[in-house]
Design a protein around this motif. Structure first.
Motif, short mmCIF file in Angstrom:
data_model
loop_
_atom_site.label_atom_id
_atom_site.label_comp_id
_atom_site.label_asym_id
_atom_site.label_seq_id
_atom_site.Cartn_x
_atom_site.Cartn_y
_atom_site.Cartn_z
N VAL A 77 0.67 -1.20 -0.10
CA VAL A 77 0.06 -0.18 -0.06
C VAL A 77 1.08 1.01 0.00
CG1 VAL A 77 -1.85 0.92 1.70
CG2 VAL A 77 -1.94 -1.02 1.06
N GLY A 78 0.78 2.45 -1.16
CA GLY A 78 1.28 3.22 -0.55
C GLY A 78 2.86 3.14 -1.65
N ALA A 79 2.76 1.76 -2.36
CA ALA A 79 4.26 2.03 -2.82
C ALA A 79 4.56 2.84 -4.34
CB ALA A 79 4.31 0.40 -2.98
N ILE A 80 5.41 3.46 -4.69
CA ILE A 80 5.56 4.06 -5.81
C ILE A 80 6.10 2.30 -6.96
CG2 ILE A 80 7.54 4.97 -7.70
CD1 ILE A 80 7.93 6.93 -4.51
N ALA A 81 6.65 1.47 -6.53
CA ALA A 81 6.95 0.93 -7.18
C ALA A 81 7.00 -0.50 -6.43
CB ALA A 81 8.49 0.55 -8.23
N SER A 82 6.58 -1.63 -6.86
CA SER A 82 6.62 -3.29 -6.38
C SER A 82 6.81 -4.14 -7.34
CB SER A 82 5.26 -3.46 -5.03
OG SER A 82 4.45 -3.51 -5.69
N GLY A 83 7.22 -5.41 -6.97
CA GLY A 83 7.76 -6.67 -7.80
C GLY A 83 9.04 -7.66 -7.08
N THR A 84 8.91 -8.75 -7.52
CA THR A 84 10.07 -9.69 -7.41
C THR A 84 10.64 -9.87 -8.49
OG1 THR A 84 8.46 -11.14 -7.87
CG2 THR A 84 7.93 -11.09 -5.88
N GLY A 95 19.51 -15.23 -7.43
CA GLY A 95 20.33 -15.45 -8.44
C GLY A 95 20.41 -14.77 -9.49
N ASN A 96 18.69 -14.09 -9.28
CA ASN A 96 19.36 -12.67 -11.17
C ASN A 96 19.04 -11.29 -10.08
OD1 ASN A 96 18.46 -14.77 -12.55
ND2 ASN A 96 16.29 -15.35 -12.12
N SER A 97 18.50 -10.60 -10.69
CA SER A 97 18.26 -9.22 -9.86
C SER A 97 17.04 -9.11 -11.17
CB SER A 97 19.83 -8.31 -10.46
OG SER A 97 19.58 -8.19 -12.05
N ALA A 98 16.68 -7.67 -10.28
CA ALA A 98 15.70 -6.29 -10.80
C ALA A 98 16.07 -5.32 -11.13
CB ALA A 98 14.63 -6.14 -9.25
N LEU A 99 15.49 -4.79 -12.18
CA LEU A 99 15.88 -3.46 -12.80
C LEU A 99 14.09 -2.25 -12.66
CD1 LEU A 99 18.46 -4.14 -15.83
CD2 LEU A 99 19.06 -2.58 -14.17
N ILE A 100 14.60 -1.76 -12.07
CA ILE A 100 12.92 -0.90 -11.25
C ILE A 100 13.46 0.43 -11.97
CG2 ILE A 100 11.88 -0.36 -10.49
CD1 ILE A 100 13.19 -1.84 -8.29
N ASP A 101 12.20 0.90 -12.86
CA ASP A 101 12.23 2.19 -13.70
C ASP A 101 12.34 3.19 -12.86
OD1 ASP A 101 13.14 1.33 -15.86
OD2 ASP A 101 11.31 1.76 -17.19
N MET A 102 12.67 4.10 -12.37
CA MET A 102 12.51 6.17 -12.13
C MET A 102 12.47 6.69 -12.76
SD MET A 102 11.64 4.90 -8.44
CE MET A 102 10.61 3.39 -9.00
N PRO A 103 11.22 7.55 -12.83
CA PRO A 103 10.00 7.05 -12.57
C PRO A 103 9.49 5.81 -12.95
CG PRO A 103 10.00 9.38 -13.05
CD PRO A 103 10.96 9.04 -13.17
N SER A 141 6.63 3.21 -14.90
CA SER A 141 5.61 3.55 -16.61
C SER A 141 4.46 4.03 -16.16
CB SER A 141 5.66 2.59 -16.79
OG SER A 141 4.58 2.53 -17.81
N PRO A 142 3.60 4.63 -16.49
CA PRO A 142 4.13 5.63 -17.66
C PRO A 142 4.92 6.83 -18.27
CG PRO A 142 1.82 6.72 -17.22
CD PRO A 142 2.60 6.17 -15.73
N ALA A 143 5.24 7.32 -17.43
CA ALA A 143 6.36 7.94 -17.34
C ALA A 143 7.64 8.26 -17.51
CB ALA A 143 6.66 8.78 -15.58
N THR A 144 8.69 8.65 -18.66
CA THR A 144 9.22 8.62 -19.16
C THR A 144 10.10 8.31 -17.32
OG1 THR A 144 8.99 9.32 -21.10
CG2 THR A 144 11.82 9.02 -20.67
N ALA A 145 11.22 7.21 -17.36
CA ALA A 145 12.50 6.44 -16.74
C ALA A 145 13.81 7.59 -17.16
CB ALA A 145 12.41 5.40 -16.29
N ALA A 146 14.05 8.05 -15.67
CA ALA A 146 14.83 9.38 -15.63
C ALA A 146 16.83 8.02 -14.73
CB ALA A 146 14.74 9.90 -15.28
N PHE A 147 16.25 7.46 -14.14
CA PHE A 147 17.71 5.92 -14.10
C PHE A 147 16.47 4.64 -13.60
CE2 PHE A 147 15.49 8.58 -10.04
CZ PHE A 147 15.75 7.16 -9.39
N GLN A 148 17.51 3.89 -13.60
CA GLN A 148 16.47 2.79 -12.69
C GLN A 148 17.92 2.29 -11.41
OE1 GLN A 148 18.00 0.19 -16.44
NE2 GLN A 148 15.64 0.31 -16.56
N ILE A 149 16.87 1.45 -10.78
CA ILE A 149 17.29 1.26 -9.52
C ILE A 149 17.76 -0.89 -9.86
CG2 ILE A 149 16.89 0.53 -7.08
CD1 ILE A 149 14.84 2.65 -7.13
N GLU A 150 19.40 -1.14 -9.29
CA GLU A 150 19.66 -2.69 -9.94
C GLU A 150 19.62 -3.25 -8.10
OE1 GLU A 150 21.78 -5.24 -12.34
OE2 GLU A 150 23.25 -3.58 -11.58
#
Length: 675
Positions: A516-523, A527-535, A537-546
């Motif tokens: 609740v209230g999260a800007i982004a979430s996922g799983t 052994g893998n990694s996650a790449l999160i667009d910030m901001p 979608s649908p906004a244009t990503a300015a950077f990514q969190i890995e």
């Protein structure tokens, strides 16, 4: 009896005269290039029947022959062509090796000094003096690339100039050979013995000179007229008709000049690389060795420009603005358009360009795109592989396999069989310029950074990657002036969940697994990694969190926490440090080579070619020397032998004179007896 004796003496005298004249001619021409030793072929005259016997009537010179062995001459000619080829290629590659050794060392030194200044800026980002030095070093680096490219271009111009001179010389030899053929045809009398030996020597000498420039085959007809063929059988001299070799501008690349054989009424294109001799070596050097090195240098200039420009764009300059390009944009309009060459024979109106999408995948190969009436077919000119890009009208065409570039239609349409030469790295070194004019513009600072919670216990890691808009990234990450909070926990065995919130100590995120209230979430899986667009979608990503590693806290659903916030500051040199690290990153050739490694490979490759060419040249010279000596043993003048012949024929002349004297004495005695 005395009359016959007199005639016999005269015949011997005349024969000895011709023998002496031939021997003297041999001695006089001992140092004449291309001269073949001559020999007077002497036979006895038919005897006269007298008193029941055949009495000898003297001698005569049947012919003056040229001591000529076709096998040894052809062997010498063949090895002469090979020597011309090997020696020319060796000299050219040796010159290229010297240039590459010097210029390659200068470029490598410039790369080191530039990165040294970037390391200095990383340690002291507010030092304006270091920033100015960095731009000066960038100017020197760009200048070194431009100088090496100019040297390669000069070698190409020089090679083209020499090709023109060789073609002119071949044409002159062709005219001379046709003239000699005409003289031989006019002098030849098939009803009598004798041949124009000195003309034949001159003709063979011209053929030998021709053999230095190209491989030569000859056929002599029954009239003594020679047909001369060069290369793989192209006729250069047809009897008394000479053909000329001309050099025309290449199409679509005017510097890739082409050869044509010009006759009285027509002309035909000729494959210069199949001609043999020094001409083929010069064309091989221009069309293979120079372009390969040029494309490698262009690719490295492109890789350095793109890598540093991209790293620069991820940071903020001293005024908190996104870093501008240090070097010329590799996808500038001029560079994109220059990568596509359109032949003048194309009937369509298509204008196209090539856009680089991934510098690490760009090869040094050339490509040809042909429109077959329905689709664009792209052929790799290096390995011959073909791929279908699809029909016209799509605008942009990616390659598969991915060569790191796109073919883009700009305007117009193609017609059937229109083709386009694609050079993905073209002009990258020559147009490499420093576009950043103020050292304050070096983006030494990162825009956002990651702070790890003191309570974290795992090796989990959060990084900021792929920053495309550092100003927006900074603003978004610090909307509440408190940054973003990223927490990660193991939601089930081997599965990690993440949540991104605005960081606010007064309003902590809900207890996992609530989002609740999260800007982004996922799983993501272990052994893998996650790449999160910030901001997100649908906004244009300015950077990514890995998110990477095993971010597992103590206890069930216990999160590991990371805070992302504004990192800009005059003392922040993190982005400069990131730029400095690109020196050791694999960027070129699918990420397998650093800049220095790529340069070293190119330099050593040229050196290896030059060394190999030297060995081939030495072998060719030894083989030619052997063939020349074998031919000289048969056809050359031996002064010792000729001196012996001179004495022998002098004695024969004196003896014949004595016979005439005796015949005169006998004749006088008979006259006196009859008185």
């Amino acid at each position: 009896m005395s009359v016959n004796l007199y005639n016999t003496g005269v015949s011997g005298l005349l024969a000895a005269q011709q023998q002496l004249a031939t021997t003297g001619h041999n001695i006089a021409n001992v140092n004449t290039e291309g001269y073949n030793r001559q020999r007077a072929e002497q036979n006895s005259s038919v005897g006269l029947y007298s008193g029941g016997n055949f009495v000898g009537s003297g001698t005569y010179v049947q012919d003056i022959t040229r001591i000529y062995n076709q096998f040894t001459y052809k062997e010498q000619l063949h090895n002469q062509s090979n020597l011309g080829n090997a020696d020319t290629l060796h000299k050219d590659l040796d010159q290229l090796n010297e240039i590459m050794s010097f210029s390659g060392g200068a470029i490598n030194n410039s790369i080191d000094k530039f990165y040294q200044t970037m390391n200095g800026i990383a340690d002291n980002p507010s030092d304006l003096g270091l920033r100015s030095i960095a731009l000066n070093q960038a100017e020197i680096l760009a200048s070194d690339f431009s100088s090496l490219n100019a040297n390669i271009d000069q070698l190409e111009k020089s090679a083209n100039g020499e090709i023109v001179q060789m073609a002119k010389k071949i044409s002159e030899i062709s005219v001379e050979l046709a003239k000699i053929n005409e003289q031989i045809l006019n002098n030849q009398d098939l009803s009598v013995n004798g041949q124009p030996n000195d003309l034949l020597d001159k003709r063979d000498q011209l053929v030998g000179q021709l053999g230095e420039f190209t491989s030569v085959n000859t056929i002599v007809d029954s009239s003594g007229v020679m047909t001369v063929m060069i290369g793989s059988g192209a006729t250069l001299v047809a009897g008394i008709t000479p053909l000329s070799l001309t050099v025309n501008a290449g199409d679509p690349d005017p510097k890739a000049t082409e050869l044509r054989l010009m006759g009285p009424n027509s002309s035909v294109a000729i494959n210069g690389s199949a001609l043999g001799g020094s001409l083929a070596a010069k064309i091989e050097f221009r069309d293979q060795h120079l372009p390969q090195l040029s494309r490698e240098i262009d690719r490295m200039a492109m890789a350095i420009s793109q890598t540093l420009n991209q790293a620069q764009s991820q940071g903020l300059d001293i005024n908190a603005q996104q870093g501008l390009n240090i070097f010329t944009d590799i996808n500038s309009t001029a560079l994109q358009a220059g990568r596509v060459l359109s032949p003048s024979t194309n009937a369509g109106s298509l204008a196209a360009s090539v856009n680089i999408t991934d510098i690490s995948k760009v090869p040094t190969d050339e490509f040809e795109i042909r429109y077959d009436g329905s689709d664009y077919l792209m052929t790799n000119l290096n390995d011959g592989s073909v791929q279908n890009l699809g029909p016209p009208g799509s605008g942009t065409y990616a390659t598969n396999p991915d060569y790191g570039f796109e073919f883009t239609e700009l305007s117009g349409t193609p017609t059937l069989d229109d083709n386009y030469l694609i050079r993905p790295t073209e002009n990258s070194a020559s147009l490499m310029k420093v576009t950043l004019t103020d050292g304050k513009g070096i983006a030494a600072s990162t825009s956002v950074g990651v702070a790890v919670s003191d309570n974290n216990v795992s090796d989990g890691k959060v990084s900021i990657v792929n920053v495309t808009d550092p100003v927006t990234a900074r603003t978004f990450a610090d909307t509440t002036n408190k940054g973003l909070l990223v927490d990660v926990y193991e939601s089930s065995a081997g599965v990690f969940s993440y949540r991104v919130y605005d960081a606010d100590p007064l309003s902590p995120p809900p207890t996992p697994p609530s989002v609740v209230g999260a800007i982004a979430s996922g799983t993501f899986l272990s052994g893998n990694s996650a790449l999160i667009d910030m901001p997100p979608s649908p906004a244009t990503a300015a950077f990514q969190i890995e998110i990477a590693g095993q971010p597992k806290g103590q206890g069930t659903l216990a999160p590991e926490e990371f805070t992302i916030g504004d990192a800009f500051g005059l003392g922040n040199g993190s982005n400069a440090a990131f730029m400095a690290l690109t020196q050791e990153q694999g960027v070129v050739n699918n990420g397998r080579e650093t800049f220095s490694q790529s340069l070293a490979i190119s330099t050593s490759d040229v050196g290896a070619k030059a060394s190999s060419a030297e060995l081939v040249s030495e072998t060719a010279e030894a083989l030619f020397t052997q063939a020349y000596n074998r031919n000289q043993e048969i056809s050359g003048v031996n002064l010792d032998e000729e001196a012996a012949n001179l004495m022998r024929f002098q004695q024969a002349y004196q003896a014949s004179s004595r016979i005439i004297s005796i015949a005169n004495t006998i004749f006088d005695t008979l006259l006196q007896a009859s008185r």
